[in-house]
Design an enzyme around this catalytic site. Structure first.
Site, short mmCIF file in Angstrom:
data_model
loop_
_atom_site.label_atom_id
_atom_site.label_comp_id
_atom_site.label_asym_id
_atom_site.label_seq_id
_atom_site.Cartn_x
_atom_site.Cartn_y
_atom_site.Cartn_z
CD GLU A 155 -73.38 28.31 34.21
OE1 GLU A 155 -74.14 28.41 33.24
OE2 GLU A 155 -72.14 28.26 34.11
CB CYS A 165 -92.03 38.57 40.28
SG CYS A 165 -91.34 36.90 40.16
CD GLU A 306 -70.21 23.70 34.45
OE1 GLU A 306 -70.16 24.32 33.37
OE2 GLU A 306 -71.27 23.37 34.99
CD GLU A 354 -74.02 22.90 26.95
OE1 GLU A 354 -73.34 23.92 26.86
OE2 GLU A 354 -74.35 22.37 28.02
C1 GLA Z 1 -72.24 26.15 31.87
C2 GLA Z 1 -73.25 25.16 32.38
C3 GLA Z 1 -73.10 23.81 31.79
C4 GLA Z 1 -72.79 23.87 30.34
C5 GLA Z 1 -71.57 24.69 30.13
C6 GLA Z 1 -71.19 24.70 28.68
O1 GLA Z 1 -71.16 26.29 32.68
O2 GLA Z 1 -73.25 25.06 33.77
O3 GLA Z 1 -74.30 23.12 32.02
O4 GLA Z 1 -73.86 24.43 29.65
O5 GLA Z 1 -71.82 26.00 30.57
O6 GLA Z 1 -70.36 25.67 28.30
#
Ligand code: GLA
Length: 693
Positions: A155, A165, A306, A354
């Site tokens: 992400e 930059c 995911e 998490e």
């Molecule tokens: C994202 C991240 C994961 C985790 C999830 C949790 O998709 O890629 O590492 O943090 O969110 O919601």
């Protein structure tokens, strides 16, 4: 574009599995994980996503033991590996050695070591270290037969405002505009005396700068995205050098505003994304996001990398997915072209940010919880029919919604005509209006091949690029592809139906307003001139769309409209409806203009959903685009097809049962094995995957 192979021939079925981080767990738990994966019908694990500090605990000192063991153990349980590069979270020792790799925020503060995604994408030092560890991973595991995918970083979303930059930004601008005169003109920089006389005078729009030219703010967003994409290319380049045959992805975030994903998609072999809709949210918005992600790579299969098997832990409120909902949303993604259902996280973390995030394996640590049982049941279904689904693609849609992230930045970055433009909400509203009629609809890139489409919808296409920038583009590249007005006009003239809305055709790619009145270069094609734009306070100025007789088939006499009211003059276009009240009562608010073989509509106001649903039903019917089966409230219908089969997905988003009339469709539900025809009763959150005969 329409090749029917699997994402990786090494795993030619639907992918099912989770984000697996074995590095912190003792050997007996890792052993247990392999047993549980087998029970859950998992066939892939995305591994080592944030594992840099465990892979390289001290500079140059590697510990491969746990990853070697993972590569050894999981394949024996039938589980392949999507191996991540660890760049999303670097170890503390790296920051201690090289503090300059940390990103700088818009207040010009160097950020301390802390959360993930906090590196500077320009830093040569960071690039060197990431390149080194990526290469080490590729060299160690690249030839392993269980490796099916590179999951690059995680992400991406960094934004850095450091001097490196800033210097790169100036170079990027120089390439784009060639001369300062050119740049000054495009930015209209004399306004508030922003004129630049030397390149070094150009700074990023730091927080303390306040207002800078809109064109500059827009280019900075473009540049930031470009720089992260360049970082991604750097990582992907190292991997491709060592393992050219292993497909590469990085997991995206739907309509995330920070990056222009179209540019990223061109570097990826397969698009993947992380879907975390709110329980109780709008299924059309999820559908639209799947369509966006699919469209990035022109409708090739993609990966649901995911989703949570139960709840998230980072929203204000985190509801559980009721029994059946996770299964429904998984099949929804597959109906939209995903070749997987994968979860974050496999085993619930014991500590950290998490530890309450949903997981396949709960803190209880065994197979008894409901969530594990549901995942395993879905895994069994995916296992059973996966090979029949893979090799099919989402059937070609004939309707598309155009989406351009650069347009979003420009429109939303512009102060007027009113602060709130609600572009995303509007795009979803138009998408939903088509979708709820059970008509397939794509989200389409501006630079895509539009020839498969009969209807293209362009909500608030404020920016219409002229194709002049970047200046270094060779003349042959400055074809109709880059000049968007020409591209649109050509496509309409060849028979397409184009639907434009208010706030269209106002600026070029530098946010410089086109001279000669709105909608600028689309004015003659649309046959209208938008003279003024009224955007009163919310709740004020609500108006009516009063339809002319026979405006379109099935139109009601009046509809509601609100928020945005373009005052347009028809210049050749036929007026289909007028405003019902206010001092502009009687002025046109819906027009259509013929152009070659095609039609160009202009919707001048924010119309209620009922209008859009009726309008798009009529527009589609005029092109002989009809739903596969009759719409039923809350039931989504999707079609995938391959050279030798057609799969119809019926998805009941309602918590109540629903009846769907199949019309002439008949076939076998692959999930239950039952033959179906006539009327199908879907239980709450029920799913059917019908192989049509
Ligand atoms: C994202 C991240 C994961 C985790 C999830 C949790 O998709 O890629 O590492 O943090 O969110 O919601």
């Amino acid at each position: 574009m329409h090749d029917f192979g699997p994402i990786n021939p090494r795993l030619p079925t639907l992918w099912h599995g989770g984000d697996y981080n074995p590095d912190q767990w003792p050997p007996e738990i890792r052993k247990e994980d392999a047993r549980l994966m087998k029970l859950a019908h998992a066939n892939v694990a995305s591994t080592a996503i944030f594992a840099w500090s465990q892979l390289e605990p001290r500079p140059g000192e590697y510990d491969w033991s746990w990853l070697d063991e993972t590569f050894d153990r999981l394949p024996k349980a039938g589980v392949s590996i999507a191996l991540a590069t660890p760049s999303a979270a670097h170890p503390r020792w790296l920051t201690a050695l090289h503090p300059e790799i940390q990103a700088v925020d818009r207040n010009r503060q160097r950020l301390p070591h802390g959360t993930r995604q906090r590196f500077c994408p320009t830093s040569p030092v960071y690039r060197e270290h990431v390149g080194r560890i990526d290469r080490a991973l590729a060299e160690r595991y690249g030839a392993h037969p269980a490796l099916v995918l590179w999951h690059v970083s995680n992400e991406y979303g960094n934004a850095c405002w450091c001097d490196l930059c800033a210097a790169q930004f100036r170079e990027w601008l120089e390439e784009r505009y060639g001369t300062l005169d050119n740049l000054n003109h495009q930015y209209w920089s004399g306004f508030w005396s922003h004129r630049f006389s030397e390149w070094p005078e150009i700074l990023p729009p730091y927080a303390a700068c306040g207002v800078v030219p809109d064109g500059l703010a827009l280019d900075w967003r473009r540049f930031q995205s470009h720089q992260v994409c360049d970082f991604f290319k750097h990582e992907a380049g190292v991997l491709a050098e060592v393992t050219p045959e292993v497909p590469i992805t990085t997991n995206l975030m739907g309509f995330y505003d920070g990056l222009d994903y179209a540019k990223f998609a061109d570097v990826m072999d397969v698009v993947s994304w992380d879907s975390y809709p709110r329980v109780g949210g709008d299924p059309a918005a999820v559908a639209c996001t799947h369509a966006l992600m699919r469209g990035l790579k022109h409708n090739l299969p993609w990966l649901l990398m995911e989703q949570t098997p139960s709840s998230t832990n980072w929203m204000e409120h985190n509801a559980l997915k009721a029994p059946g909902l996770m299964r429904l949303w998984s099949w929804q993604a597959i109906g939209h072209g995903a070749d997987s259902s994968m979860y974050f996280q496999w085993r619930r973390s014991r500590g950290g940010h998490e530890k309450f995030h949903g997981a396949v394996v709960a803190h209880a640590g065994n197979e008894s919880p409901r969530v594990f049982q549901e995942v395993a049941a879905l895994g069994e279904e995916m296992d059973r029919i996966g090979r029949q689904v893979v090799g099919t693609r989402v059937a070609k849609a004939r309707v598309g919604v155009l989406w351009d992230q650069e347009n979003r930045w420009a429109l939303e970055g512009s102060c007027g005509p009113s602060r709130q433009k609600r572009l995303l909400e509007t795009a979803v509203k138009h998408y939903r209006a088509v979708w709820q009629n059970n008509i397939a609809v794509d989200v389409v890139r501006m630079d895509a091949d539009w020839s498969p489409y009969d209807v293209l919808i362009a909500p608030m296409l404020y920016m219409v690029k002229s194709g002049r920038f970047p200046l270094q583009a060779a003349p042959e590249e400055m074809t109709a592809r880059a000049n968007e007005a020409e591209k649109i006009e050509k496509w309409v003239a060849a028979g397409g139906t184009f639907v434009a809305t208010y706030l269209t055709g106002i600026v070029n790619e530098s946010d410089l307003v086109y001279e000669g009145g709105y909608p600028g270069p689309l004015r003659s094609m649309l046959g209208i001139w938008a003279e003024e734009i009224d955007m009163p306070e919310p709740g004020r100025g609500a108006n009516a769309i009063v339809m002319k007789k026979g405006a379109f088939a099935g139109a009601k006499p009046r509809y509601k409209c609100e928020r945005v009211f373009d005052l347009i003059n028809a210049e050749g276009a036929k007026v289909l409806a007028t405003y019902g009240s206010n001092w502009y009562k009687g002025r046109p608010c819906l027009t259509v203009n013929p152009c070659g073989q095609g039609l160009a509509y202009y919707i001048a106001t924010d119309a209620e959903e009922a209008f859009l649903a009726d309008f798009y039903r009529a527009v589609a019917a005029a092109k002989r685009i009809v739903p596969v089966v009759r719409p039923a409230a809350g039931v989504e219908v999707l079609l995938r097809e391959g050279p030798d089969r057609k799969l119809l997905f019926l998805l009941n988003h309602a918590a109540k049962s629903r009846q769907v009339s199949l019309g002439k469709v008949r076939g076998k539900d692959l999930l239950s094995g039952k033959g179906l025809n006539g009327t199908v009763k879907l239980e709450p959150y029920g799913v059917r995957v019908i192989e049509c005969v």
